[in-house]
Motif scaffolding. Sequence first.
Motif, PDB file in Angstrom:
ATOM      1  N   UNK A   9       3.670   4.356  -4.350  1.00  0.00           N
ATOM      2  CA  UNK A   9       2.816   5.232  -3.691  1.00  0.00           C
ATOM      3  C   UNK A   9       1.592   4.652  -3.669  1.00  0.00           C
ATOM      4  N   UNK A  10       0.846   5.377  -2.506  1.00  0.00           N
ATOM      5  CA  UNK A  10      -0.646   5.239  -2.243  1.00  0.00           C
ATOM      6  C   UNK A  10      -1.358   6.391  -2.707  1.00  0.00           C
ATOM      7  N   UNK A  11      -2.509   5.882  -3.409  1.00  0.00           N
ATOM      8  CA  UNK A  11      -3.473   7.195  -3.585  1.00  0.00           C
ATOM      9  C   UNK A  11      -4.684   6.778  -3.057  1.00  0.00           C
ATOM     10  N   UNK A  34      -3.924   1.938  -4.880  1.00  0.00           N
ATOM     11  CA  UNK A  34      -4.993   2.901  -4.483  1.00  0.00           C
ATOM     12  C   UNK A  34      -5.825   2.243  -3.271  1.00  0.00           C
ATOM     13  N   UNK A  35      -6.395   3.142  -2.497  1.00  0.00           N
ATOM     14  CA  UNK A  35      -7.427   2.813  -1.432  1.00  0.00           C
ATOM     15  C   UNK A  35      -8.548   3.621  -1.726  1.00  0.00           C
ATOM     16  N   UNK A  36      -9.980   2.962  -1.740  1.00  0.00           N
ATOM     17  CA  UNK A  36     -10.957   3.189  -1.819  1.00  0.00           C
ATOM     18  C   UNK A  36     -11.973   3.125  -0.444  1.00  0.00           C
ATOM     19  N   UNK A  37     -12.810   4.079   0.117  1.00  0.00           N
ATOM     20  CA  UNK A  37     -13.507   3.927   1.274  1.00  0.00           C
ATOM     21  C   UNK A  37     -14.976   4.201   0.690  1.00  0.00           C
ATOM     22  N   UNK A  38     -15.671   2.979   1.128  1.00  0.00           N
ATOM     23  CA  UNK A  38     -17.097   2.915   1.333  1.00  0.00           C
ATOM     24  C   UNK A  38     -17.604   3.276   2.726  1.00  0.00           C
ATOM     25  N   UNK A  61      -1.710  -0.707  -9.433  1.00  0.00           N
ATOM     26  CA  UNK A  61      -1.405  -2.075  -9.505  1.00  0.00           C
ATOM     27  C   UNK A  61      -2.307  -2.791  -8.651  1.00  0.00           C
ATOM     28  N   UNK A  62      -3.060  -2.417  -7.564  1.00  0.00           N
ATOM     29  CA  UNK A  62      -3.943  -2.818  -6.788  1.00  0.00           C
ATOM     30  C   UNK A  62      -5.074  -1.833  -6.205  1.00  0.00           C
ATOM     31  N   UNK A  63      -6.309  -2.313  -5.988  1.00  0.00           N
ATOM     32  CA  UNK A  63      -7.253  -1.533  -5.074  1.00  0.00           C
ATOM     33  C   UNK A  63      -7.543  -1.989  -4.209  1.00  0.00           C
ATOM     34  N   UNK A  64      -7.299  -1.449  -2.762  1.00  0.00           N
ATOM     35  CA  UNK A  64      -7.674  -1.848  -1.572  1.00  0.00           C
ATOM     36  C   UNK A  64      -9.136  -1.002  -1.084  1.00  0.00           C
ATOM     37  N   UNK A  65     -10.097  -1.848  -1.060  1.00  0.00           N
ATOM     38  CA  UNK A  65     -11.318  -1.563  -0.879  1.00  0.00           C
ATOM     39  C   UNK A  65     -11.856  -1.507   0.479  1.00  0.00           C
ATOM     40  N   UNK A  66     -11.858  -0.506   1.461  1.00  0.00           N
ATOM     41  CA  UNK A  66     -12.175  -0.453   2.897  1.00  0.00           C
ATOM     42  C   UNK A  66     -13.508   0.038   3.229  1.00  0.00           C
ATOM     43  N   UNK A  67     -14.345  -0.635   3.973  1.00  0.00           N
ATOM     44  CA  UNK A  67     -15.613  -0.362   4.345  1.00  0.00           C
ATOM     45  C   UNK A  67     -15.538   0.194   5.882  1.00  0.00           C
TER      46      UNK A  67
END
Length: 230
Positions: A9-11, A34-38, A61-67
């Motif tokens: 799952x993606x959160x 997890x995906x986090x947005x700046x 498992x992993x954090x994808x940080x997107x700007x």
Amino acid sequence: MTDTALPRAVVSLSGGMDSVVCAALASRDFETYAVHFSYGQRTENRELLAAQDAVRILGIRELLHLKLDVFRRIGGSALTDKSIPVPNAPAHESDIGTDIPVTYVPFRNAHFLSAAVSWAEVLGAKTVFIGAVEQDSSGYPDCRPAYYDAFNQLIREGTKEGDIQVVTPLIHLKKHEIVRLGVELGAPFHVSWSCYSGETEACGVCESCVLRLRAFREAGAVDPILYATP
């Protein structure tokens, strides 16, 4: 069942109170990413730190940080345009949510969900979690159940298999119920961040802080973060 056997799952993880509870729910039953947005928000750095800490504590498992630069360039929100001050919450808490406030970021969650669904499709994840809340909230239009029903229809029509679903497990809960659920799940409230303006101490007077403080008070719990205004 081992972790490797869990479905993925993606959160969407902002690092706020609701999102860390949502992430705790997801990580209980899924191999979670997890995906986090700046996106140029005032508390961008503090929110990223909250998300990183939550990922570590919850074993995600992993954090994808997107700007994303679009919201800063468009403006129109007190969260992304520094010429628009962040207002204090209304004097009467019952007035929160009666009008859409200037902290609303135009159509923000559509951008977040689009990226999350794209990543879910690559990962083979069939579920995307987002901690949207309709009750006890500021009244943002992209936090309503009908919005997510419509977005799920878009996913069915616009993805390869059409079988990814956005889920909103908190959307019908009141804020104090979310706090109680978070306590039950062991959600890391102590690293979460909800304030619209402060980065070292939460201001205690913006709508987000007031809603959060009320939720902990009504849940009979103590908010573990620091506030500039008691």
